[in-house]
Design an enzyme around this catalytic site. Structure first.
Site, PDB file in Angstrom:
ATOM      1  N   HIS A  47       0.853  -1.197   0.000  1.00 17.73           N
ATOM      2  CA  HIS A  47       0.000   0.000   0.000  1.00 17.73           C
ATOM      3  C   HIS A  47       0.884   1.241   0.000  1.00 17.73           C
ATOM      4  O   HIS A  47       1.013   1.946   0.994  1.00 17.73           O
ATOM      5  CB  HIS A  47      -0.930   0.008   1.209  1.00 17.73           C
ATOM      6  N   HIS A  80       1.744   4.906  -1.583  1.00 16.55           N
ATOM      7  CA  HIS A  80       1.495   6.117  -2.358  1.00 16.55           C
ATOM      8  C   HIS A  80       2.875   6.642  -2.756  1.00 16.55           C
ATOM      9  O   HIS A  80       3.626   7.120  -1.897  1.00 16.55           O
ATOM     10  CB  HIS A  80       0.779   7.175  -1.520  1.00 16.55           C
ATOM     11  N   LYS A 124      -5.966  -0.464  -8.812  1.00 17.68           N
ATOM     12  CA  LYS A 124      -6.474   0.055  -7.547  1.00 17.68           C
ATOM     13  C   LYS A 124      -7.780   0.781  -7.829  1.00 17.68           C
ATOM     14  O   LYS A 124      -7.845   1.656  -8.695  1.00 17.68           O
ATOM     15  CB  LYS A 124      -5.466   1.018  -6.919  1.00 17.68           C
ATOM     16  N   HIS A 157     -10.251   0.407  -2.180  1.00 16.05           N
ATOM     17  CA  HIS A 157     -10.625   1.306  -1.082  1.00 16.05           C
ATOM     18  C   HIS A 157     -12.088   1.633  -1.346  1.00 16.05           C
ATOM     19  O   HIS A 157     -12.406   2.357  -2.287  1.00 16.05           O
ATOM     20  CB  HIS A 157      -9.711   2.534  -1.135  1.00 16.05           C
ATOM     21  N   HIS A 214      -6.903  -1.264   4.175  1.00 19.19           N
ATOM     22  CA  HIS A 214      -7.374  -0.759   5.481  1.00 19.19           C
ATOM     23  C   HIS A 214      -8.810  -1.218   5.734  1.00 19.19           C
ATOM     24  O   HIS A 214      -9.745  -0.411   5.817  1.00 19.19           O
ATOM     25  CB  HIS A 214      -7.232   0.753   5.603  1.00 19.19           C
ATOM     26  N   HIS A 265      -6.946  13.496   2.114  1.00 18.05           N
ATOM     27  CA  HIS A 265      -8.066  13.417   1.175  1.00 18.05           C
ATOM     28  C   HIS A 265      -8.591  14.787   0.760  1.00 18.05           C
ATOM     29  O   HIS A 265      -9.737  14.914   0.338  1.00 18.05           O
ATOM     30  CB  HIS A 265      -9.164  12.516   1.739  1.00 18.05           C
ATOM     31  N   ASP A 272       0.398   2.514   3.800  1.00 16.63           N
ATOM     32  CA  ASP A 272      -0.360   3.708   3.393  1.00 16.63           C
ATOM     33  C   ASP A 272       0.556   4.929   3.469  1.00 16.63           C
ATOM     34  O   ASP A 272       0.232   5.957   4.058  1.00 16.63           O
ATOM     35  CB  ASP A 272      -1.600   3.909   4.257  1.00 16.63           C
TER      36      ASP A 272
END
EC number: 3.5.1.5
Length: 569
Positions: free
Chosen positions: A136, A138, A219, A248, A274, A322, A362
Site C-alpha cells: 500500500h 502512495h 487500484k 478502497h 485498510h 483526502h 499507506d
C-alpha cells in the site's frame, strides 16, 4: 567427541534446537524447532575457525560452489523457525541446510558447497527473515524508498506519480504515459517495485491498455468513485489478464453499501485495503468484508496497534490526505464517519485471530512507510500481553503467533500480488532478499540487508576508523546499492501481457523485469497462518464488532514495545 556446554555452544554457533530467544523488548519468545547443521561439523569463518582450504572449504572450483554463505543463521519464516546455513548463488537462495566441504565433512548438502569463490557472512547469533513487502504505497516522494528499505522492506507495490493530489490520496499510476515514467524511474532504486493502474473505469479497453503498459494490477479508490460498475468491469479485466485488484471502498455509501460492493465483486478475489475502515471504506461496517473467503484483507499501520493516541491523530491526517477542508461541515462529517474507536479496537484482535491477513503502510497518506514491520510486531506483542498465548501454541514459546505475524508482511502480500514464486519467504529458488537482525533489535532496527544476494545496506561505523564499528554507527549504502549492481539485484514487476510484449526492451529498462502470476486463482485459504473466515457483524449505532456472534475488542495501549527505548524521537 569433545563436548562443550550449551552456553559455550550458543556463544560460538548461535542458538540450537530447544533454545529460546526473546524478540526485542517484547514478550514474544521463539524456540528453535530444529537445527540443520551437524554437531561437530559446523562451519565458521575467522581466525582458528573452519572455513579454510581443505577443511570446510573445498579447494577446487565447481559450478556448485556458492557466491555467499550465511553461517548458522536463525531463520524466522512462515516455513519454520530453525537454524541453518543459507547458500546464495546468482542472486538466489541456492540451498538451506548444512554447508561446507563434502569431501571432508558429513551431512553437507549437495547445493551448499563452500569453495574458492565463496564469501562468508557470520550469521551465528543473528535472525534472518525475508525482506518485507509493502503493498500500500502512495509514491508521493522517492525518499520513501530508502526509508522503507532501512526498515527491512525490500518490495514496494502501489501507485502514484509524485506529490500530485491524486497520488496524495490514491495509490494509482493512471495511464500509459504515467506508467512509462514510473517504470523508468524505478531503475534508480535498490527496491523491488510494482505499480497499480487506475481501476475506477467502466470502459474495459481503457483498463486493458494500462495492464498492457506494464501495471501489475488495479487500484479502485473511492476518491475516483468506487461504484459497482467500476468494480465489476475492473474485475472482468483482472480475470482476463491474471492481475490483482486492490480496493478502497465507498465510505459515504454513495453508490451502495458494503453488501452492494460484495455483490459487484461476486465472489471474485480482491485485496481490500485498510479493511477496518479508518483509512477509508464503507462506514461503519466495511470490516465485515474481512471474514469472506474471496477477500484478502489488509490493515494499514496508522491504526495498528490500537493506542490511546490513535483516534486523536487520525482527524488531521485524514483532512490532509483526502484534500478536505475543516471549514466545510460536510468534509468534517466525512472524516468523523471514518474514525471509529470500536472498529479500530476490534482490528488488533482480528489480526490475532488470523482473520486480517496482511499489514501495509499507506505511505505518507496516513501511514508511515518505515514502520510496517515494527507495528506488526508491536501488535503481536500487545495482543500477547492482553490476550495471552494462542491456543495453537505448542511448548513454552510463541512460535505459532510469530509465524502468523511474519506472514502478514512477507509471504501473504507476495501471494496476493502474484510474486510469491520470486520473493516473500526464505526458500530455495527465491531471490535472496534477506534481512539480518540482532535479536535485541528485532523488528525495529536491522543489522544488514541483502538485496538480490548482495549486501545493499548495513549499519556501519566511521569510514576513517581502523575497524568497521566505531561511532557514529548508522545505516549506510553498501556496494549493492551502486553502479550496475542495482540492475541485477532488484526487480520491476509487470503484468504477463507487458512482459510477453517486451516492455523491458520497449522502455529500455536495465533492471530484472518479471511477470506477476496466479493472482486470480487464489482465495483467503491460500494465505499462510491468516486464513480464517468468519461472519463479522457491526452494530450500526454502537459500532461494536462481533465475530460469529461474539464481541471482539481490545484496550487502547498506554505503552508499546519497540518504541522509545530504541529511538531518540
Amino acid at each position: 567427541m569433545k563436548k562443550i556446554s550449551r552456553k559455550e555452544y550458543v556463544s560460538m554457533y548461535g542458538p540450537t534446537t530447544g533454545d529460546r530467544v526473546r524478540l526485542g523488548d517484547t514478550d514474544l519468545i521463539l524456540e528453535v524447532e530444529h537445527d540443520c547443521t551437524t554437531y561437530g561439523e559446523e562451519i565458521k569463518f575467522g581466525g582458528g575457525k573452519t572455513i579454510r582450504d581443505g577443511m570446510s572449504q573445498t579447494n577446487s572450483p565447481s559450478s556448485y560452489e556458492l557466491d555467499l554463505v550465511l553461517t548458522n543463521a536463525l531463520i524466522v519464516d512462515y516455513t519454520g523457525i530453525y537454524k541453518a546455513d543459507i547458500g546464495i548463488k546468482d542472486g538466489k537462495i541456492a540451498g538451506i541446510g548444512k554447508a561446507g566441504n563434502k569431501d571432508m565433512q558429513d551431512g553437507v548438502d549437495n547445493n551448499l558447497c563452500v569453495g574458492p569463490a565463496t564469501e562468508a557472512l557470520a550469521a551465528e547469533g543473528l535472525i534472518v527473515t525475508a525482506g518485507g513487502i509493502d503493498t500500500h504505497i502512495h509514491f508521493i516522494s522517492p525518499q520513501q524508498i530508502p526509508t522503507a528499505f532501512a526498515s527491512g522492506v525490500t518490495t514496494m507495490i502501489g501507485g502514484g506519480t509524485g506529490p500530485a493530489d491524486g497520488t496524495n490520496a490514491t495509490t494509482i499510476t493512471p495511464g500509459r504515459a504515467n506508467l512509462k515514467s514510473m517504470l523508468r524511474a524505478a531503475e534508480e532504486y535498490a527496491m523491488n517495485l510494482g505499480f497499480l493502474a487506475k481501476g475506477n473505469v467502466s470502459y474495459e479497453p481503457s483498463l486493458r491498455d494500462q495492464i498492457e503498459a506494464g501495471a501489475i494490477g488495479f487500484k479502485i479508490h473511492e476518491d475516483w468513485g468506487s461504484t459497482p460498475a467500476a468494480i465489476h468491469h475492473c474485475l472482468n479485466v483482472a480475470d482476463e489478464y491474471d492481475v490483482q485488484v486492490a480496493i478502497h471502498t465507498d465510505t459515504l455509501n454513495e453508490a451502495g453499501c458494503v453488501e452492494d460492493t460484495l455483490e459487484a465483486i461476486a465472489g471474485r478475489t480482491i485485496h481490500t485495503f485498510h479493511t477496518e475502515g479508518a483509512g477509508g471504506g464503507h462506514a461503519p461496517d466495511v470490516i465485515k468484508m474481512a471474514g469472506e473467503f474471496n477477500i484478502l484483507p489488509a490493515s494499514t499501520n496508522p491504526t495498528i496497534p490500537f493506542t490511546k493516541n490513535t483516534e486523536a491523530e487520525h482527524m488531521d491526517m485524514l483532512m490532509v490526505c483526502h484534500h478536505l477542508d475543516k471549514s466545510i461541515k460536510e468534509d468534517v462529517q466525512f472524516a468523523d464517519s471514518r474514525i471509529r474507536p470500536q472498529t479500530i479496537a476490534a482490528e488488533d484482535q482480528l489480526h490475532d485471530m488470523g482473520i486480517f491477513s496482511i499489514t501495509s503502510s499507506d505511505s505518507q497518506a496516513m501511514g508511515r512507510v518505515g514502520e510496517v514491520i515494527t507495528r506488526t510486531w508491536q501488535t503481536a506483542d500487545k495482543n500477547k500481553k492482553e490476550f495471552g498465548r494462542l491456543k495453537e501454541e505448542k511448548g513454552d514459546n510463541d512460535n505459532f503467533r510469530i509465524k502468523r505475524y511474519i506472514s502478514k508482511y512477507t509471504i501473504n502480500p507476495a501471494i496476493a500480488h502474484g510474486i510469491s514464486d520470486y520473493v516473500g519467504s526464505v526458500e530455495v529458488g527465491k531471490y535472496a532478499d534477506l534481512v539480518l537482525w540482532s535479536p535485541a533489535f528485532f523488528g525495529i532496527k536491522p543489522n544488514m540487508i541483502i538485496k538480490g544476494g548482495f549486501i545493499a545496506l548495513s549499519q556501519m561505523g566511521d569510514a576513517n576508523a581502523s575497524i568497521p564499528t566505531p561511532q557514529p554507527v548508522y545505516y549506510r549504502e553498501m556496494f549493492g546499492h551502486h553502479g550496475k549492481n542495482k540492475f541485477d539485484t532488484n526487480i520491476t514487476f509487470v503484468s504477463q501481457a507487458a512482459y510477453k510484449a517486451g516492455i523491458k526492451e520497449e522502455l529500455g529498462l536495465d533492471r530484472v523485469v518479471l511477470p506477476v502470476k496466479n493472482c486470480r486463482n487464489i482465495t483467503k485459504k491460500d494465505l499462510k497462518f491468516n486464513d480464517v473466515t468468519a461472519h463479522i457483524d457491526v452494530n450500526p449505532e454502537t459500532y461494536k464488532v462481533k465475530v460469529d456472534g461474539k464481541e471482539v475488542t481490545s484496550k487502547a495501549a498506554d505503552e508499546l514495545s519497540l518504541a522509545q527505548l530504541y529511538n531518540l524521537f
